[in-house]
Design a protein around this motif. Sequence first.
Motif, short mmCIF file in Angstrom:
data_model
loop_
_atom_site.label_atom_id
_atom_site.label_comp_id
_atom_site.label_asym_id
_atom_site.label_seq_id
_atom_site.Cartn_x
_atom_site.Cartn_y
_atom_site.Cartn_z
N PHE A 9 0.60 -1.20 -0.12
CA PHE A 9 0.04 0.17 -0.12
C PHE A 9 0.83 1.19 -0.13
O PHE A 9 0.64 2.25 -0.84
CB PHE A 9 -1.04 0.00 1.26
CG PHE A 9 -1.80 1.07 1.26
CD1 PHE A 9 -2.84 1.35 0.48
CD2 PHE A 9 -1.40 2.16 2.27
CE1 PHE A 9 -3.71 2.42 0.63
CE2 PHE A 9 -2.19 3.38 2.33
CZ PHE A 9 -3.30 3.49 1.39
N THR A 68 0.74 3.94 -3.09
CA THR A 68 0.29 5.18 -2.80
C THR A 68 1.35 6.28 -3.08
O THR A 68 1.03 7.30 -3.64
CB THR A 68 -0.14 5.10 -1.31
OG1 THR A 68 -1.10 4.15 -1.22
CG2 THR A 68 -0.66 6.56 -1.02
N VAL A 113 -11.65 8.47 -7.00
CA VAL A 113 -12.71 7.48 -7.18
C VAL A 113 -13.58 8.04 -8.48
O VAL A 113 -14.48 7.54 -8.69
CB VAL A 113 -13.68 7.46 -6.11
CG1 VAL A 113 -12.94 6.75 -4.89
CG2 VAL A 113 -14.30 8.85 -5.61
N TRP A 160 -15.04 5.46 -10.90
CA TRP A 160 -15.44 4.13 -10.41
C TRP A 160 -17.04 4.51 -10.11
O TRP A 160 -17.63 3.47 -9.78
CB TRP A 160 -14.90 3.92 -9.01
CG TRP A 160 -13.36 3.33 -9.34
CD1 TRP A 160 -12.41 3.86 -9.33
CD2 TRP A 160 -13.32 1.97 -9.46
NE1 TRP A 160 -11.28 3.11 -9.95
CE2 TRP A 160 -11.77 2.07 -9.77
CE3 TRP A 160 -13.87 0.71 -9.55
CZ2 TRP A 160 -11.25 0.80 -9.96
CZ3 TRP A 160 -13.31 -0.43 -9.53
CH2 TRP A 160 -11.83 -0.44 -9.73
N SER A 171 -7.13 6.80 -11.59
CA SER A 171 -8.05 6.42 -10.62
C SER A 171 -8.54 4.91 -10.77
O SER A 171 -8.68 4.50 -9.69
CB SER A 171 -9.49 7.26 -10.94
OG SER A 171 -10.68 6.79 -10.38
N TYR A 220 -5.25 2.81 -9.46
CA TYR A 220 -4.84 2.52 -8.38
C TYR A 220 -5.90 1.82 -7.48
O TYR A 220 -5.19 0.95 -6.53
CB TYR A 220 -5.05 4.07 -7.42
CG TYR A 220 -4.77 4.25 -5.91
CD1 TYR A 220 -3.37 4.06 -5.70
CD2 TYR A 220 -5.80 4.20 -5.16
CE1 TYR A 220 -3.15 3.95 -4.25
CE2 TYR A 220 -5.43 4.18 -3.66
CZ TYR A 220 -4.34 4.02 -3.38
OH TYR A 220 -3.79 4.36 -2.02
N TYR A 221 -7.22 1.58 -7.85
CA TYR A 221 -7.87 0.52 -6.84
C TYR A 221 -7.95 -0.81 -7.63
O TYR A 221 -8.01 -1.63 -6.94
CB TYR A 221 -9.38 1.06 -6.94
CG TYR A 221 -9.56 2.33 -6.07
CD1 TYR A 221 -9.24 2.52 -4.43
CD2 TYR A 221 -9.40 3.63 -6.42
CE1 TYR A 221 -9.21 3.31 -3.68
CE2 TYR A 221 -9.35 4.81 -5.59
CZ TYR A 221 -9.24 4.50 -4.28
OH TYR A 221 -9.64 5.77 -3.51
N TYR A 270 -4.79 -1.87 -8.23
CA TYR A 270 -3.70 -2.49 -7.26
C TYR A 270 -4.16 -3.11 -6.11
O TYR A 270 -3.53 -4.29 -5.82
CB TYR A 270 -2.65 -1.16 -7.01
CG TYR A 270 -1.96 -0.57 -7.86
CD1 TYR A 270 -1.57 -1.24 -9.23
CD2 TYR A 270 -1.58 0.75 -7.98
CE1 TYR A 270 -1.05 -0.54 -10.25
CE2 TYR A 270 -0.93 1.47 -8.78
CZ TYR A 270 -0.55 0.88 -9.92
OH TYR A 270 0.04 1.49 -10.86
N MET A 271 -5.34 -2.82 -5.61
CA MET A 271 -5.85 -3.22 -4.22
C MET A 271 -6.42 -4.47 -4.49
O MET A 271 -6.24 -5.52 -3.99
CB MET A 271 -6.62 -2.06 -3.61
CG MET A 271 -6.07 -0.82 -3.09
SD MET A 271 -4.39 -0.90 -2.40
CE MET A 271 -3.46 0.43 -3.17
N ILE A 272 -7.11 -4.61 -5.82
CA ILE A 272 -7.85 -5.74 -6.20
C ILE A 272 -6.88 -6.84 -6.40
O ILE A 272 -6.83 -8.22 -5.88
CB ILE A 272 -8.75 -5.58 -7.36
CG1 ILE A 272 -9.81 -4.87 -6.84
CG2 ILE A 272 -9.23 -6.93 -7.76
CD1 ILE A 272 -10.67 -4.21 -8.02
#
Length: 376
Positions: A72, A76, A128, A131, A148, A151-152, A154-156
């Motif tokens: 993270f 980030t 976001v 999204w 946007s 970045y998310y 990456y978390m998935i």
Amino acid sequence: MAVNKRFDALDSFRGLCAISVVIYHVNMAGSLTELSFFRGSHLLVDFFFVLSGFVLAHGYGFKSGLRFKDFFISRTFRIFPLHVFMLGVFILLEVGKWLAYKKGFMFNSVPFTGVTAPHEILPNLVLVQSWTTLTNPLSYNFPAWSISVEYYMYMIFFALTMLRGAGKYLAWAALSLSALYLLLTNHHGLTEEVLRGLSCFFGGSLTYALYRRVADNINLSYTLASLVEIVVLVAAITVVALPVPEKTLTCILLFCLCVFTFSLEQGAVSQLMKRPFFLRMGVLSYSIYMTHAAILFCLISLMIVMQKVTGWHIAPMVGDKRYLDFGSALMNNVALLAILALVIFVAGITNRRIEKHWQQIGRSLTQSYALRRAEK
């Protein structure tokens, strides 16, 4: 497969794609900007997604002992500092537009309305905007729409690294194929921007899985590898430039093939991409991509002011697009090269002062946490 292997040729392509996107956002009569490849080069953002999926799979997809906190912080501090800085720049530019508007001088739109409405600031700040259907993905620093999405993702991606064996590959394939199906059939359960990202990003992850399995067994001669690289590159350029059937699907497949081909680094084009200039463009690619919209806004605004003051038609509207025209194709191409040089110059500053600075802070944080864990 060495985890610390560098894919220099692919990084160089990232830089060239960023420059192509800059040219896409410039309109100059009779210049390189009017070539069909550059008119279609917005599709190269999909190449960014494929390449990101490939690189993330290489760096983290098969890494043991991976901690979310470290991942993270790394992602980030790689993404947010320059994004937040550029969002601040756009807000300041909008304030400048508002001050001019109060004096009776208006540019293309009323300040703080539409894509720059105040309610778009917070979604942009937390990335976001792409999204939800309640926000405009192209608001404020419009190239950030893809950041946007990324970045998310990456978390998935991190969540899926917890899977073992074939489960990981199946999850990547399921996400990529289901997103592609929804994209092609216009059944958008998610926004189109997110579906583009998911299909390409996890397609890139699958491409790395293939690379990991077969790359060591592929040993082409220099001549054959060069020929393959040229054919794949020409095919990708042609599909971007021309109206072909099922263009979205074709582009994604070709981008995956392109990433796989140049990851092998066995031919002449790969070696060319390792030359210092191209490597430098790869290093600057994120800064080029994130800063160019603000630079173009300032330049076009300056041309609009000059047009109103002098009466010269150097910033005409053609349909719904703002063009720049300095009187001849030669002058327009020279101006385009000057704009690209300016973008690269500014990108060098933001890369050094913002990107590298905050990445070092991120590395220091992860090292600090690692020392604390070791002391327990």
